[in-house]
Design a protein around this motif. Sequence first.
Motif, PDB file in Angstrom:
ATOM      1  N   ILE A  12      43.877  17.206  71.921  1.00  0.00           N
ATOM      2  CA  ILE A  12      45.309  17.454  72.173  1.00  0.00           C
ATOM      3  C   ILE A  12      46.169  16.687  71.162  1.00  0.00           C
ATOM      4  CG2 ILE A  12      47.169  17.464  73.901  1.00  0.00           C
ATOM      5  CD1 ILE A  12      44.975  17.376  76.069  1.00  0.00           C
ATOM      6  N   ASP A  32      43.643   5.874  65.892  1.00  0.00           N
ATOM      7  CA  ASP A  32      42.529   6.474  66.636  1.00  0.00           C
ATOM      8  C   ASP A  32      41.257   5.705  66.278  1.00  0.00           C
ATOM      9  OD1 ASP A  32      41.964   9.689  67.813  1.00  0.00           O
ATOM     10  OD2 ASP A  32      40.303   8.351  67.327  1.00  0.00           O
ATOM     11  N   SER A  84      37.585  11.041  77.762  1.00  0.00           N
ATOM     12  CA  SER A  84      38.204  12.149  78.489  1.00  0.00           C
ATOM     13  C   SER A  84      37.243  13.117  79.186  1.00  0.00           C
ATOM     14  CB  SER A  84      39.088  12.948  77.518  1.00  0.00           C
ATOM     15  OG  SER A  84      38.268  13.673  76.619  1.00  0.00           O
ATOM     16  N   TYR A 159      36.185   8.975  85.512  1.00  0.00           N
ATOM     17  CA  TYR A 159      37.249   9.353  84.567  1.00  0.00           C
ATOM     18  C   TYR A 159      38.607   9.349  85.254  1.00  0.00           C
ATOM     19  CZ  TYR A 159      40.418  12.558  82.107  1.00  0.00           C
ATOM     20  OH  TYR A 159      41.534  13.129  81.525  1.00  0.00           O
ATOM     21  N   LYS A 163      41.950   6.946  84.720  1.00  0.00           N
ATOM     22  CA  LYS A 163      43.278   7.469  84.341  1.00  0.00           C
ATOM     23  C   LYS A 163      44.312   7.087  85.404  1.00  0.00           C
ATOM     24  CE  LYS A 163      44.354   9.763  81.263  1.00  0.00           C
ATOM     25  NZ  LYS A 163      44.785   9.439  79.870  1.00  0.00           N
TER      26      LYS A 163
HETATM   27  P1  NAD Z   1      39.684  13.886  73.374  1.00  0.00           P
HETATM   28  O1  NAD Z   1      38.492  13.215  73.986  1.00  0.00           O
HETATM   29  O2  NAD Z   1      39.492  15.145  72.620  1.00  0.00           O
HETATM   30  O3  NAD Z   1      40.407  12.862  72.369  1.00  0.00           O
HETATM   31  C1  NAD Z   1      40.589  11.513  72.669  1.00  0.00           C
HETATM   32  C2  NAD Z   1      40.878  10.774  71.356  1.00  0.00           C
HETATM   33  O4  NAD Z   1      41.090   9.387  71.669  1.00  0.00           O
HETATM   34  C3  NAD Z   1      39.729  10.828  70.348  1.00  0.00           C
HETATM   35  O5  NAD Z   1      40.241  11.128  69.065  1.00  0.00           O
HETATM   36  C4  NAD Z   1      39.144   9.435  70.381  1.00  0.00           C
HETATM   37  O6  NAD Z   1      38.576   9.031  69.146  1.00  0.00           O
HETATM   38  C5  NAD Z   1      40.373   8.597  70.731  1.00  0.00           C
HETATM   39  N1  NAD Z   1      40.025   7.319  71.362  1.00  0.00           N
HETATM   40  C6  NAD Z   1      39.130   7.114  72.376  1.00  0.00           C
HETATM   41  N2  NAD Z   1      39.094   5.814  72.678  1.00  0.00           N
HETATM   42  C7  NAD Z   1      39.994   5.190  71.864  1.00  0.00           C
HETATM   43  C8  NAD Z   1      40.426   3.842  71.716  1.00  0.00           C
HETATM   44  N3  NAD Z   1      39.901   2.859  72.459  1.00  0.00           N
HETATM   45  N4  NAD Z   1      41.382   3.566  70.801  1.00  0.00           N
HETATM   46  C9  NAD Z   1      41.897   4.548  70.025  1.00  0.00           C
HETATM   47  N5  NAD Z   1      41.514   5.825  70.105  1.00  0.00           N
HETATM   48  C10 NAD Z   1      40.583   6.147  71.026  1.00  0.00           C
HETATM   49  O7  NAD Z   1      40.712  14.045  74.564  1.00  0.00           O
HETATM   50  P2  NAD Z   1      41.864  15.146  74.757  1.00  0.00           P
HETATM   51  O8  NAD Z   1      41.304  16.289  75.505  1.00  0.00           O
HETATM   52  O9  NAD Z   1      42.552  15.361  73.472  1.00  0.00           O
HETATM   53  O10 NAD Z   1      42.818  14.357  75.766  1.00  0.00           O
HETATM   54  C11 NAD Z   1      43.899  13.559  75.276  1.00  0.00           C
HETATM   55  C12 NAD Z   1      44.608  12.932  76.448  1.00  0.00           C
HETATM   56  O11 NAD Z   1      45.087  13.945  77.323  1.00  0.00           O
HETATM   57  C13 NAD Z   1      43.694  12.028  77.304  1.00  0.00           C
HETATM   58  O12 NAD Z   1      44.433  10.894  77.680  1.00  0.00           O
HETATM   59  C14 NAD Z   1      43.351  12.893  78.509  1.00  0.00           C
HETATM   60  O13 NAD Z   1      43.125  12.085  79.651  1.00  0.00           O
HETATM   61  C15 NAD Z   1      44.622  13.720  78.642  1.00  0.00           C
HETATM   62  N6  NAD Z   1      44.442  15.065  79.271  1.00  0.00           N
HETATM   63  C16 NAD Z   1      43.493  15.915  78.767  1.00  0.00           C
HETATM   64  C17 NAD Z   1      43.375  17.194  79.347  1.00  0.00           C
HETATM   65  C18 NAD Z   1      42.369  18.201  78.823  1.00  0.00           C
HETATM   66  O14 NAD Z   1      42.212  19.269  79.445  1.00  0.00           O
HETATM   67  N7  NAD Z   1      41.712  17.957  77.699  1.00  0.00           N
HETATM   68  C19 NAD Z   1      44.203  17.568  80.419  1.00  0.00           C
HETATM   69  C20 NAD Z   1      45.147  16.647  80.888  1.00  0.00           C
HETATM   70  C21 NAD Z   1      45.264  15.395  80.292  1.00  0.00           C
END
Ligand code: NAD
Length: 355
Positions: A12, A32, A84, A159, A163
């Motif tokens: 995202i 990141d 995530s 998870y 959150k």
């Molecule tokens: P993702 O797993 O694709 O990306 C997460 C990113 O965070 C990665 O680039 C990773 O390298 C980085 N990361 C992880 N730990 C880290 C740290 N300690 N320091 C810095 N960077 C770090 O996740 P996503 O699907 O893109 O989700 C992004 C956010 O949106 C998350 O907070 C997730 O909880 C929230 N979210 C996701 C969804 C979904 O359907 N994917 C829905 C609602 C909310």
Amino acid sequence: MTILVTGGAGFIGSNFIIDWLSNSDEEVINIDKLTYAGNLNNLATLRENKKHIFFRVDIGDSKVCRELINKYKPRAIINFAAESHVDRSIDSPEEFIQTNIIGVLRLLDSANEYWQSLDGKQKKIFRFLHVSTDEVYGSLNADEPAFTETNRYKPNSPYSASKASSDHLVRAYNQTYGLPVLTTNCSNNYGPYQFPEKLIPLFINNALAHKALPIYGDGLQVRDWLYVNDHCSAINAVLERGQIGEVYNIGGMNEKTNLQTIDILCSLLDELCPLKGEVKIKSYRELITYIRDRPGHDRRYAIDCTKIKKELNWEPIENFETGMRKTIEWYISNTKWVEEVTNGQYRKWIERQYA
Ligand code: NAD
Ligand code: TYD
């Protein structure tokens, strides 16, 4: 002016940055850690763009985060960084606690110290926007109303529990220190650059390789799906027009059982990438298999997004058919991206999870 995005190399976050820089001149600092889910290839189209500045940093590294925040003086921090994937949190929860709770606490601390040091206009306009999930509210029965912002938190997986903790910390930093925070709780996203361990990209990837499509349990679990660019536009609306300290639920008004989702996916694949030649099957549907259910599998998520629609005038653009079509077309035309992320580590995870 400048914004600072964490987790901007993930699914995202990278869509958000690409979208941001196609509509604005405002510089984006992207921090990141580049875990298995972070991938700089997601941002390949921005390689020559000087407005995107990337640092490989953990949000839990307060020293470096403070230095970067003080150097670039962002008007907003948008926190996407997280572990995530529910299945990975069941397999090994500790990393989720480290990033989603301790990491967020440290990031809040760094942001608060910076915000307290600002004066006048800069202090007034600063925002900390925390991106969270509908999974913090737990699971709904078929006849229960969709989640509103006042639903009780009842997380069921490591998870969602991690959150939920981060959401509480964000709220506490507003209540205790006055930090101007905003929180969004969004439903399941899908679209380009999603790591192929989540349902939709995993199934597209498996289908194109003529591998099994593994449905957990009876496949009647319900999810509300939102196209990722619609999530990005909602975050923009909250950032620009949201009320400090408020929570906004974001959803696609698009509840589907997993079986319905896979049925739509298979119909679109049959149309966009018809099976031919040596392959024995006539439709991708024939690849569906039922496997052991996920432990503690939430039965239903549904989002009531009346608040963001009414107060911030936000609406999703895509419906499920248009969004899924764009997503499948993207995966079909980006096989190199998929090949590069499905490396040795990924293969080990898939072998263990689906053994
Ligand atoms: P993702 O797993 O694709 O990306 C997460 C990113 O965070 C990665 O680039 C990773 O390298 C980085 N990361 C992880 N730990 C880290 C740290 N300690 N320091 C810095 N960077 C770090 O996740 P996503 O699907 O893109 O989700 C992004 C956010 O949106 C998350 O907070 C997730 O909880 C929230 N979210 C996701 C969804 C979904 O359907 N994917 C829905 C609602 C909310
Ligand atoms: P997922 O994409 O992991 O998102 P979440 O668990 O955060 O909702 O899963 C979406 C739904 O699909 C969920 O009900 C679990 C189910 N699922 C399967 O049936 N098979 C799979 O291989 C995966 C990854 C998920």
